[in-house]
Write an enzyme that holds these catalytic residues in place. Structure first.
Site, short mmCIF file in Angstrom:
data_model
loop_
_atom_site.label_atom_id
_atom_site.label_comp_id
_atom_site.label_asym_id
_atom_site.label_seq_id
_atom_site.Cartn_x
_atom_site.Cartn_y
_atom_site.Cartn_z
N HIS A 71 -0.48 -10.83 -23.22
CA HIS A 71 -0.10 -12.04 -22.49
C HIS A 71 -1.35 -12.74 -21.99
CE1 HIS A 71 1.93 -14.68 -19.67
NE2 HIS A 71 3.02 -14.44 -20.37
N ASP A 99 9.24 -10.12 -23.73
CA ASP A 99 10.00 -10.13 -24.97
C ASP A 99 10.13 -8.77 -25.64
OD1 ASP A 99 10.59 -12.80 -24.89
OD2 ASP A 99 8.70 -13.38 -25.82
N1 ACO Z 1 -1.40 -7.21 -31.11
C1 ACO Z 1 -2.68 -6.92 -31.48
N2 ACO Z 1 -3.78 -7.48 -30.94
C2 ACO Z 1 -3.59 -8.38 -29.96
C3 ACO Z 1 -2.30 -8.74 -29.51
C4 ACO Z 1 -1.19 -8.12 -30.12
N3 ACO Z 1 0.06 -8.43 -29.74
N4 ACO Z 1 -2.40 -9.68 -28.55
C5 ACO Z 1 -3.72 -9.90 -28.38
N5 ACO Z 1 -4.43 -9.12 -29.23
C6 ACO Z 1 -5.91 -9.02 -29.30
C7 ACO Z 1 -6.51 -10.20 -30.03
O1 ACO Z 1 -6.66 -9.92 -31.40
C8 ACO Z 1 -7.82 -10.35 -29.30
O2 ACO Z 1 -8.71 -9.37 -29.77
P1 ACO Z 1 -10.31 -9.68 -29.81
O3 ACO Z 1 -10.71 -9.91 -28.41
O4 ACO Z 1 -10.91 -8.46 -30.43
O5 ACO Z 1 -10.47 -10.90 -30.68
C9 ACO Z 1 -7.49 -10.00 -27.86
O6 ACO Z 1 -6.37 -9.10 -27.95
C10 ACO Z 1 -7.12 -11.20 -26.99
O7 ACO Z 1 -6.09 -11.92 -27.67
P2 ACO Z 1 -5.88 -13.49 -27.62
O8 ACO Z 1 -5.08 -13.93 -28.77
O9 ACO Z 1 -7.23 -14.13 -27.42
O10 ACO Z 1 -5.08 -13.63 -26.28
P3 ACO Z 1 -4.29 -14.90 -25.82
O11 ACO Z 1 -4.24 -14.87 -24.35
O12 ACO Z 1 -4.84 -16.12 -26.46
O13 ACO Z 1 -2.83 -14.70 -26.46
C11 ACO Z 1 -0.62 -13.94 -26.82
C12 ACO Z 1 -1.75 -14.18 -25.78
C13 ACO Z 1 -0.39 -15.19 -27.65
C14 ACO Z 1 0.67 -13.64 -26.06
C15 ACO Z 1 -1.03 -12.74 -27.71
O14 ACO Z 1 -1.21 -11.59 -26.91
C16 ACO Z 1 -0.01 -12.48 -28.82
O15 ACO Z 1 -0.09 -13.09 -29.88
N6 ACO Z 1 0.98 -11.56 -28.58
C17 ACO Z 1 2.03 -11.33 -29.53
C18 ACO Z 1 3.08 -12.43 -29.45
C19 ACO Z 1 3.94 -12.34 -28.21
O16 ACO Z 1 4.42 -11.26 -27.84
N7 ACO Z 1 4.16 -13.49 -27.57
C20 ACO Z 1 5.00 -13.59 -26.39
C21 ACO Z 1 4.17 -13.96 -25.21
S1 ACO Z 1 5.10 -13.88 -23.74
C22 ACO Z 1 6.04 -15.28 -23.75
O17 ACO Z 1 5.75 -16.31 -24.23
C23 ACO Z 1 7.25 -15.09 -23.13
#
Ligand code: ACO
Length: 429
Positions: A306, A363
């Site tokens: 998140h 979620d």
């Molecule tokens: N699985 C694997 N790796 C992940 C995940 C994941 N679910 N989420 C983040 N990471 C990793 C990224 O690859 C990144 O790694 P790095 O630093 O080595 O490049 C690091 O963690 C940070 O991730 P970002 O994408 O920069 O984080 P951001 O804050 O931009 O994104 C998000 C947050 C979109 C929720 C992301 O965690 C994600 O895609 N999660 C899966 C989708 C999801 O569950 N969305 C629902 C969000 S809650 C809502 O809207 C109700």
């Protein structure tokens, strides 16, 4: 402590006022920086940009705190219901008895949609995603209230708000009925919000729908937990569209579209599809964790991570408890819940997830409850939208009630070609 920040650009100092929130969060105000220095700030994904002050929802992502108008969501999930929580979010305080009664009556009384609108549903193919139907139907509501669309007129807004809240659940249920090829079930004014929705979803003209209080409570909890989350993608969309003085329905329809994406509300559908895939293809949890860590796989562990929470998402904690309770009470043994728990345990012990502070978000478990309630996978994000609606409205109203009324309009740093000649067609390569 200084109440001013300072930035030095090309040797020149610029003072930046510091703003402090009621929970002691701090910000530097850069709104005059470009005017004074010619510089803008860049912040991809707005991770460090505050777009407004807001008195609606407080989140402390490190401590895992979420409060609506000061009240912790755990308390609201236990003691309140969705209608009361909606009132709290939109109007600032819990309603007294008379206010609550009036609001409930409004939401029951305005549940029907224009008969003409019901015909729209026939035009969609049965394969239409219900989020496509929902967003266009909500925007279409604008066509039925041409006299009440001025966002600056309080009487217009007061007219539309209960109608939108009341009708969106009807639209959501009808999109499901039409996809199933079943006749729509009209709402009943003597039923509360959640009972009405469940009856419109699962009732048929052939037999009276039996309302299960357990399902009603579970639905109330889910909707409360989704009801607001400050400046998330869909809410910021509603605010940005609303800042152009677009009407309430148009602004909310845009929010629905933003919510649809799998990185936002669409994740609840993706989580269950991921769990189904793991079950169907018997993929070991270890392998899923490996894929999620492999940046080249294009796969992420859905329902994990998140932008704001770097600790447990407090909503996920509540949902996990309710999913256990609900499934036990209904006598359902869902193998997907076991897979979800196994995945969670494996991820939380893995250094990749630990280092990046990736925890289950709201979620991760919500889909398991929706499944137990009989809600089909492609309706999950619609359920999220129903829950988020009072939050969108609250922010839209807050934005119009204060501030300078400026249109939202970010800047950019141009990175394209500098001026070049127009090449006639016969000279182009
Ligand atoms: N699985 C694997 N790796 C992940 C995940 C994941 N679910 N989420 C983040 N990471 C990793 C990224 O690859 C990144 O790694 P790095 O630093 O080595 O490049 C690091 O963690 C940070 O991730 P970002 O994408 O920069 O984080 P951001 O804050 O931009 O994104 C998000 C947050 C979109 C929720 C992301 O965690 C994600 O895609 N999660 C899966 C989708 C999801 O569950 N969305 C629902 C969000 S809650 C809502 O809207 C109700």
């Amino acid at each position: 402590m200084s109440d001013q920040g300072e930035i030095i650009l090309e040797g020149k100092s610029y003072k930046l006022p510091v703003i402090e929130g009621s929970e002691k969060e701090k910000a530097v105000d850069i709104s005059k920086l470009r005017q004074d220095s010619g510089y803008i700030t860049i912040d991809s994904g707005y991770g460090n940009t505050g777009a407004c002050k807001s008195a609606i929802t407080f989140i402390d992502g490190d401590k895992g705190i979420l409060r609506y108008r000061g009240i912790p969501i755990e308390v609201l999930a236990e003691k309140s219901d969705f209608v009361e929580t909606s009132y709290l979010l939109m109007y600032g305080n819990l309603p007294n008895r008379a206010q609550r009664e009036e609001f409930r009556n409004q939401l029951s009384g305005h549940s029907m949609i224009h008969e003409g609108m019901i015909k729209f549903f026939d035009g969609y193919p049965t394969t239409a995603h219900p989020m496509a139907t929902l967003s266009s139907m909500v925007c279409s509501l604008s066509a039925y209230y041409p006299e009440h669309l001025d966002p600056k007129d309080k009487t217009h807004v007061n007219h539309l708000v209960p109608r939108l809240l009341a009708k969106m659940k009807t639209i959501a249920a009808y999109s499901y009925k039409k996809a199933k090829g079943q006749p729509v079930i009209y709402p009943k004014t003597d039923l509360d919000y959640c009972s009405n929705f469940l009856r419109m979803m699962f009732g048929t003209p052939a037999e009276e729908y039996k309302i299960d209080p357990l399902m009603v409570k579970a639905l109330n909890v889910l909707l409360i937990l989704h009801a607001d989350h400050e400046q998330n993608c869909s809410t910021s969309t509603v605010r940005l569209v609303g800042s152009s003085d677009a009407n309430l329905f148009a602004s909310v329809a845009a929010g629905i579209c933003a919510l649809w994406g799998p990185k936002h509300g669409g994740a609840n559908q993706e989580v269950v599809e991921m769990l189904q895939l793991i079950e169907r293809e018997k993929i070991p949890v270890k392998e899923i964790i490996r894929r999620a860590k492999d940046k080249n796989s294009g796969f992420r562990l859905m329902g994990f991570g998140h932008r704001v929470y770097k600790n447990f998402d407090p909503r996920a904690r509540v949902i996990k408890v309710y999913s256990d309770k609900l499934l036990a009470n209904m006598g359902i043994k869902d193998p997907l819940l076991d897979i979800a728990k196994e995945l969670e345990e494996a991820a939380l012990q893995d250094d990749f997830f630990k280092e990046r502070k990736l925890y289950p978000n709201v979620d991760f478990y919500s889909g398991v409850i929706y499944r137990a309630m009989g809600i089909p996978t492609d309706m999950f994000t619609v359920m999220f939208a129903l829950g988020r609606l009072p939050g969108w409205i609250a922010h839209w109203m807050e934005m119009h009630s204060e501030g300078d009324g400026r249109i939202g309009r970010p800047r950019q740093i141009y990175s394209g070609e500098t001026e070049r000649p127009y090449v006639p067609m016969d000279q182009r390569k």
